[in-house]
Scaffold this active site. Sequence first.
Site, PDB file in Angstrom:
ATOM      1  N   GLU A 152      -0.746  -8.663   4.988  1.00 62.75           N
ATOM      2  CA  GLU A 152      -0.397  -8.861   6.401  1.00 62.75           C
ATOM      3  C   GLU A 152      -1.617  -8.830   7.319  1.00 62.75           C
ATOM      4  O   GLU A 152      -1.532  -9.236   8.482  1.00 62.75           O
ATOM      5  CB  GLU A 152       0.620  -7.798   6.842  1.00 62.75           C
TER       6      GLU A 152
ATOM      7  N   CYS B 283       0.827  -1.207   0.000  1.00 62.86           N
ATOM      8  CA  CYS B 283       0.000   0.000   0.000  1.00 62.86           C
ATOM      9  C   CYS B 283       0.862   1.257   0.000  1.00 62.86           C
ATOM     10  O   CYS B 283       1.414   1.618  -1.038  1.00 62.86           O
ATOM     11  CB  CYS B 283      -0.987  -0.026   1.166  1.00 62.86           C
TER      12      CYS B 283
ATOM     13  N   HIS C  33      -3.065  -5.240   1.383  1.00 64.17           N
ATOM     14  CA  HIS C  33      -2.420  -5.565   2.659  1.00 64.17           C
ATOM     15  C   HIS C  33      -2.527  -7.062   2.957  1.00 64.17           C
ATOM     16  O   HIS C  33      -3.444  -7.484   3.672  1.00 64.17           O
ATOM     17  CB  HIS C  33      -3.105  -4.809   3.803  1.00 64.17           C
TER      18      HIS C  33
END
Length: 204
Positions: free
Chosen positions: A177, A81, A175
């Site tokens: 994660e 991002c 994202h």
Amino acid sequence: MTGPVVGVLALQGDVREHLTALAAVGAVPRQVRRPEELAAVDGLVIPGGESTTIFKLAAAFGLLEPLRERVRAGLPVYGSCAGMIMLADKILDPRSGQETVGGIDMIVRRNAFGRQNESFEAAVEVAGVPGGPVEGVFIRAPWVESTGAAAEILAEHEGHPVAVRQGRLLATAFHPELTGDHRVHRLFVGMITEAGGATGADGA
């Protein structure tokens, strides 16, 4: 055998989630806030957050030029991002005075998929990531307006590139994660291993 030491630029953004994901795929995660910490890692993650804030803090902490130097020297870096924006050679609509680390021959548009309240999730097929689509979390996400010949587009969403690789640099608009699916991080750690692992102290 101990995995590669992978730093997470810990100035702003979702640092903890990246540290967790890296540990889950066998890396040794480290927070990076100072040039000497940057010099000691085999790879680096630039997390999501606010790209203008990350730029300003990197400059304030004396990290901007060391980051650029290590990228030029071949340090594997993954940006998610805001990290994608930081790895772009050019921003289409930068804030006043905003600069990037650069390294990927692409032009990105900030907040291209909308503002915070327009965040969404979507299944994304990412080249080089086996096992089916990745669940992409898009939060004020950029997209790639254009790429040069050296940049490889790994994934698209609604016709816009959202994952790009150039050599040892990897960037996603989303994202991974935040999902508990660590396959993108595994891809990145594999890139570090392919690069020879310990590229930290001597910048090789």
